[in-house]
Write a protein that holds these residues in place. Structure first.
Motif, PDB file in Angstrom:
ATOM      1  N   LEU A  48      42.534  51.143  28.321  1.00 24.54           N
ATOM      2  CA  LEU A  48      42.508  50.082  29.311  1.00 24.54           C
ATOM      3  C   LEU A  48      41.058  49.684  29.572  1.00 24.54           C
ATOM      4  O   LEU A  48      40.140  50.495  29.418  1.00 24.54           O
ATOM      5  CB  LEU A  48      43.146  50.536  30.624  1.00 24.54           C
ATOM      6  CG  LEU A  48      44.521  51.198  30.552  1.00 24.54           C
ATOM      7  CD1 LEU A  48      44.982  51.616  31.935  1.00 24.54           C
ATOM      8  CD2 LEU A  48      45.535  50.288  29.883  1.00 24.54           C
ATOM      9  N   ALA A  49      40.862  48.446  29.978  1.00 25.78           N
ATOM     10  CA  ALA A  49      39.552  47.974  30.425  1.00 25.78           C
ATOM     11  C   ALA A  49      39.693  47.511  31.870  1.00 25.78           C
ATOM     12  O   ALA A  49      40.599  46.745  32.202  1.00 25.78           O
ATOM     13  CB  ALA A  49      39.055  46.836  29.541  1.00 25.78           C
ATOM     14  N   ILE A  50      38.804  47.982  32.710  1.00 27.19           N
ATOM     15  CA  ILE A  50      38.845  47.689  34.144  1.00 27.19           C
ATOM     16  C   ILE A  50      37.579  46.939  34.520  1.00 27.19           C
ATOM     17  O   ILE A  50      36.473  47.347  34.144  1.00 27.19           O
ATOM     18  CB  ILE A  50      38.939  48.984  34.971  1.00 27.19           C
ATOM     19  CG1 ILE A  50      40.101  49.867  34.477  1.00 27.19           C
ATOM     20  CG2 ILE A  50      39.098  48.681  36.452  1.00 27.19           C
ATOM     21  CD1 ILE A  50      40.064  51.283  35.011  1.00 27.19           C
ATOM     22  N   PHE A  51      37.722  45.853  35.275  1.00 27.68           N
ATOM     23  CA  PHE A  51      36.537  45.131  35.738  1.00 27.68           C
ATOM     24  C   PHE A  51      36.866  44.376  37.020  1.00 27.68           C
ATOM     25  O   PHE A  51      38.032  44.115  37.332  1.00 27.68           O
ATOM     26  CB  PHE A  51      36.019  44.164  34.661  1.00 27.68           C
ATOM     27  CG  PHE A  51      36.890  42.970  34.397  1.00 27.68           C
ATOM     28  CD1 PHE A  51      36.600  41.728  34.955  1.00 27.68           C
ATOM     29  CD2 PHE A  51      38.014  43.075  33.576  1.00 27.68           C
ATOM     30  CE1 PHE A  51      37.398  40.622  34.714  1.00 27.68           C
ATOM     31  CE2 PHE A  51      38.822  41.966  33.322  1.00 27.68           C
ATOM     32  CZ  PHE A  51      38.511  40.744  33.895  1.00 27.68           C
ATOM     33  N   ALA A  52      35.821  44.034  37.754  1.00 23.43           N
ATOM     34  CA  ALA A  52      35.959  43.261  38.988  1.00 23.43           C
ATOM     35  C   ALA A  52      35.473  41.842  38.733  1.00 23.43           C
ATOM     36  O   ALA A  52      34.455  41.629  38.064  1.00 23.43           O
ATOM     37  CB  ALA A  52      35.154  43.901  40.107  1.00 23.43           C
ATOM     38  N   ASP A  53      36.200  40.855  39.283  1.00 24.35           N
ATOM     39  CA  ASP A  53      35.761  39.471  39.150  1.00 24.35           C
ATOM     40  C   ASP A  53      34.727  39.142  40.223  1.00 24.35           C
ATOM     41  O   ASP A  53      34.272  40.027  40.966  1.00 24.35           O
ATOM     42  CB  ASP A  53      36.954  38.507  39.168  1.00 24.35           C
ATOM     43  CG  ASP A  53      37.706  38.506  40.503  1.00 24.35           C
ATOM     44  OD1 ASP A  53      37.115  38.904  41.536  1.00 24.35           O
ATOM     45  OD2 ASP A  53      38.887  38.102  40.512  1.00 24.35           O
ATOM     46  N   SER A  54      34.344  37.884  40.331  1.00 24.42           N
ATOM     47  CA  SER A  54      33.269  37.492  41.243  1.00 24.42           C
ATOM     48  C   SER A  54      33.627  37.688  42.710  1.00 24.42           C
ATOM     49  O   SER A  54      32.748  37.732  43.565  1.00 24.42           O
ATOM     50  CB  SER A  54      32.892  36.028  40.999  1.00 24.42           C
ATOM     51  OG  SER A  54      34.028  35.179  41.230  1.00 24.42           O
ATOM     52  N   THR A  55      34.923  37.826  43.020  1.00 24.98           N
ATOM     53  CA  THR A  55      35.345  38.068  44.404  1.00 24.98           C
ATOM     54  C   THR A  55      35.491  39.550  44.714  1.00 24.98           C
ATOM     55  O   THR A  55      35.787  39.918  45.854  1.00 24.98           O
ATOM     56  CB  THR A  55      36.689  37.369  44.688  1.00 24.98           C
ATOM     57  OG1 THR A  55      37.737  38.049  43.960  1.00 24.98           O
ATOM     58  CG2 THR A  55      36.646  35.907  44.290  1.00 24.98           C
ATOM     59  N   GLY A  56      35.315  40.403  43.717  1.00 30.29           N
ATOM     60  CA  GLY A  56      35.500  41.838  43.900  1.00 30.29           C
ATOM     61  C   GLY A  56      36.894  42.322  43.574  1.00 30.29           C
ATOM     62  O   GLY A  56      37.156  43.531  43.616  1.00 30.29           O
ATOM     63  N   LYS A  57      37.797  41.419  43.237  1.00 27.00           N
ATOM     64  CA  LYS A  57      39.160  41.814  42.872  1.00 27.00           C
ATOM     65  C   LYS A  57      39.128  42.544  41.540  1.00 27.00           C
ATOM     66  O   LYS A  57      38.501  42.091  40.579  1.00 27.00           O
ATOM     67  CB  LYS A  57      40.076  40.599  42.780  1.00 27.00           C
ATOM     68  CG  LYS A  57      41.510  40.942  42.378  1.00 27.00           C
ATOM     69  CD  LYS A  57      42.405  39.715  42.380  1.00 27.00           C
ATOM     70  CE  LYS A  57      43.782  40.003  41.791  1.00 27.00           C
ATOM     71  NZ  LYS A  57      44.470  41.112  42.492  1.00 27.00           N
ATOM     72  N   LEU A  58      39.828  43.672  41.477  1.00 24.22           N
ATOM     73  CA  LEU A  58      39.849  44.489  40.265  1.00 24.22           C
ATOM     74  C   LEU A  58      40.991  44.072  39.354  1.00 24.22           C
ATOM     75  O   LEU A  58      42.093  43.757  39.810  1.00 24.22           O
ATOM     76  CB  LEU A  58      39.988  45.968  40.629  1.00 24.22           C
ATOM     77  CG  LEU A  58      38.792  46.575  41.371  1.00 24.22           C
ATOM     78  CD1 LEU A  58      39.118  47.985  41.853  1.00 24.22           C
ATOM     79  CD2 LEU A  58      37.549  46.597  40.475  1.00 24.22           C
ATOM     80  N   HIS A  59      40.692  44.082  38.058  1.00 21.20           N
ATOM     81  CA  HIS A  59      41.670  43.732  37.038  1.00 21.20           C
ATOM     82  C   HIS A  59      41.723  44.836  35.987  1.00 21.20           C
ATOM     83  O   HIS A  59      40.709  45.475  35.685  1.00 21.20           O
ATOM     84  CB  HIS A  59      41.309  42.408  36.355  1.00 21.20           C
ATOM     85  CG  HIS A  59      41.197  41.252  37.298  1.00 21.20           C
ATOM     86  ND1 HIS A  59      42.296  40.553  37.753  1.00 21.20           N
ATOM     87  CD2 HIS A  59      40.116  40.680  37.894  1.00 21.20           C
ATOM     88  CE1 HIS A  59      41.908  39.595  38.563  1.00 21.20           C
ATOM     89  NE2 HIS A  59      40.590  39.648  38.677  1.00 21.20           N
ATOM     90  N   VAL A  60      42.905  45.045  35.444  1.00 24.56           N
ATOM     91  CA  VAL A  60      43.102  45.999  34.353  1.00 24.56           C
ATOM     92  C   VAL A  60      43.795  45.260  33.216  1.00 24.56           C
ATOM     93  O   VAL A  60      44.874  44.682  33.409  1.00 24.56           O
ATOM     94  CB  VAL A  60      43.951  47.208  34.790  1.00 24.56           C
ATOM     95  CG1 VAL A  60      44.145  48.167  33.621  1.00 24.56           C
ATOM     96  CG2 VAL A  60      43.298  47.924  35.970  1.00 24.56           C
ATOM     97  N   VAL A  61      43.166  45.259  32.046  1.00 19.87           N
ATOM     98  CA  VAL A  61      43.736  44.607  30.869  1.00 19.87           C
ATOM     99  C   VAL A  61      43.725  45.586  29.706  1.00 19.87           C
ATOM    100  O   VAL A  61      43.027  46.611  29.743  1.00 19.87           O
ATOM    101  CB  VAL A  61      42.948  43.326  30.494  1.00 19.87           C
ATOM    102  CG1 VAL A  61      43.022  42.303  31.618  1.00 19.87           C
ATOM    103  CG2 VAL A  61      41.491  43.650  30.164  1.00 19.87           C
ATOM    104  N   ASP A  62      44.508  45.269  28.673  1.00 17.29           N
ATOM    105  CA  ASP A  62      44.452  46.080  27.460  1.00 17.29           C
ATOM    106  C   ASP A  62      43.019  46.164  26.966  1.00 17.29           C
ATOM    107  O   ASP A  62      42.281  45.172  26.992  1.00 17.29           O
ATOM    108  CB  ASP A  62      45.347  45.477  26.377  1.00 17.29           C
ATOM    109  CG  ASP A  62      46.781  45.962  26.474  1.00 17.29           C
ATOM    110  OD1 ASP A  62      47.065  46.831  27.323  1.00 17.29           O
ATOM    111  OD2 ASP A  62      47.634  45.481  25.707  1.00 17.29           O
ATOM    112  N   GLY A  63      42.645  47.339  26.500  1.00 13.99           N
ATOM    113  CA  GLY A  63      41.240  47.606  26.242  1.00 13.99           C
ATOM    114  C   GLY A  63      40.695  47.172  24.906  1.00 13.99           C
ATOM    115  O   GLY A  63      39.486  47.327  24.675  1.00 13.99           O
ATOM    116  N   TYR A  64      41.541  46.662  24.017  1.00 13.37           N
ATOM    117  CA  TYR A  64      41.052  46.261  22.695  1.00 13.37           C
ATOM    118  C   TYR A  64      41.260  44.772  22.484  1.00 13.37           C
ATOM    119  O   TYR A  64      42.330  44.231  22.772  1.00 13.37           O
ATOM    120  CB  TYR A  64      41.759  47.054  21.593  1.00 13.37           C
ATOM    121  CG  TYR A  64      41.431  48.534  21.632  1.00 13.37           C
ATOM    122  CD1 TYR A  64      40.153  48.989  21.300  1.00 13.37           C
ATOM    123  CD2 TYR A  64      42.376  49.473  22.016  1.00 13.37           C
ATOM    124  CE1 TYR A  64      39.837  50.341  21.339  1.00 13.37           C
ATOM    125  CE2 TYR A  64      42.079  50.827  22.066  1.00 13.37           C
ATOM    126  CZ  TYR A  64      40.807  51.256  21.723  1.00 13.37           C
ATOM    127  OH  TYR A  64      40.496  52.596  21.771  1.00 13.37           O
TER     128      TYR A  64
END
Length: 381
Positions: A48-64
């Protein structure tokens, strides 16, 4: 009939389920992912890949990246998107490709899986279901209100990788005797309740008398001894436990919340998160309260590693041979099975209410004798 050979019990051990549990899984403290970077998290047999957008909301997407297979977790967060480190394709938190820097057209099927997420108790959760369902509102993680009032310390959090199937961890919910022999804590009251997606263990106890010295901790220039323990540990779904702890320490009541949660990496390993938040004592300053919280965290960490030491050398066993004072291991495993079958295949005995209080009167009499003998042997040395 149990497997036997010449009246000898034969251990049965099938392969673990070749699917992962349905439900919410905690990935860690939410703010630890809000550092402007992408984070890799290996779970459920993938990345998985985890990151925060410009508002601080966290997202989890497939990592590849589906373009050429690079790890998106090695990419760069650009505004609201995660840019692949290989060719710069930018992916949004909804899984859609938002831009290709060297092309004018994004392929219409350029999409990765976006995982349903939730934040609660200052932690990030991801929903997993092999059937692809959306999160069930009925199994929402409960909010611990006291964590947001300033009454408790911030989470003291630790993450470790355990190389075994996560069912070994779940078995502890019903395994009353192991507290005595592994953790040095004698249960004087023990009750299990399983219903729907919730499994609860209520336990009252005290440290073993013959291990008081080993259990004492130096604090503030004097020995600290835990005199009484009370725990209500509740699993909400297959992988997230909230344990409300109350202890009497040197005549002083100390309260805490312990989080024990895990995420399967694959079928033979999992990531264990252990978090502790301790209620501040009003008559102590911040420094002393912080020391108490750290002391508790160390004690709980050491306790988990006592289990890990056993898991490293034990075998998987699907037909445990139990005695009359053992907890309801089979009923617990039947409850746990509901998360590994399709929703349509959940049987009533997986979710119907089951409640039992283990009679420990005779066990405590026998433990009295054992502890007295051990103390006498130690004194004679």
């Amino acid at each position: 009939m149990a497997a036997v050979e010449n009246d000898v019990r034969i251990i049965k051990a099938d392969r673990p389920p070749q699917r992962f549990a349905r439900g919410w899984h905690c990935l860690g403290l939410a703010d630890s992912f809000r550092d402007g970077k992408a984070h890799a998290f290996d779970a459920f047999g993938t990345r998985l890949a985890i990151f925060a957008d410009s508002t601080g909301k966290l997202h989890v997407v497939d990592g590849y990246c589906p373009h050429m297979g690079a790890s998106l977790a090695d990419g760069e967060v650009k505004g609201d998107n995660l840019a692949c480190p290989f060719h710069g394709w930018q992916w949004g938190g909804d899984g859609k490709c938002k831009a290709i820097p060297y092309a004018t057209r994004v392929p219409p099927r350029a999409r990765v899986k976006s995982w349903p997420t939730m934040e609660e108790n200052k932690q990030l959760f991801v929903w997993h279901d092999v059937e692809g369902s959306l999160p069930d509102p009925a199994v929402k993680i409960p909010r611990i209100e006291e964590l947001f009032t300033g009454e408790y310390s911030e989470w003291i959090w630790e993450t470790v990788t355990i190389n075994t199937n996560c069912r070994e961890l779940i078995d502890n919910v019903a395994d009353v005797a192991h507290f005595y022999y592994v953790h040095g804590a004698r249960a004087t009251y023990f009750k299990n309740t399983f219903e729907k997606h919730v499994a609860r263990q209520e336990m009252r106890g005290k440290p073993r008398a013959d291990q008081q010295v080993a259990g004492a901790t130096e604090f503030g220039g004097s020995a600290v001894t835990i005199e009484e323990l009370y725990s209500v540990a509740t699993y909400y779904g297959p992988a997230y436990m909230i344990d409300q702890l109350s202890s009497t320490v040197n005549g002083m009541k100390v309260e805490a919340y312990l989080i024990n949660c895990h995420v399967p990496i694959d079928h033979d390993s999992f990531i264990l998160h252990v978090g502790l938040a301790v209620k501040k004592l009003p008559f102590l300053d911040d420094e002393m309260n912080a020391q108490i919280a750290q002391m508790y965290a160390k004690g709980n960490r050491d306790g988990f590693f006592q289990d890990v030491a056993v898991w490293k050398t034990k075998c998987r066993i699907d037909n445990p041979l139990l005695c009359e004072v053992d907890g309801p291991i089979y009923q617990l495993r039947r409850w746990y099975e509901q998360f590994y079958v399709d929703v349509a295949d959940i049987a009533p005995d997986m979710v119907d209410k089951f409640e039992v209080e283990v009679d420990l009167a005779k066990s405590n009499q026998l433990w009295d004798v054992e502890e007295a003998a051990n103390a006498a042997a130690q004194a004679a040395e």
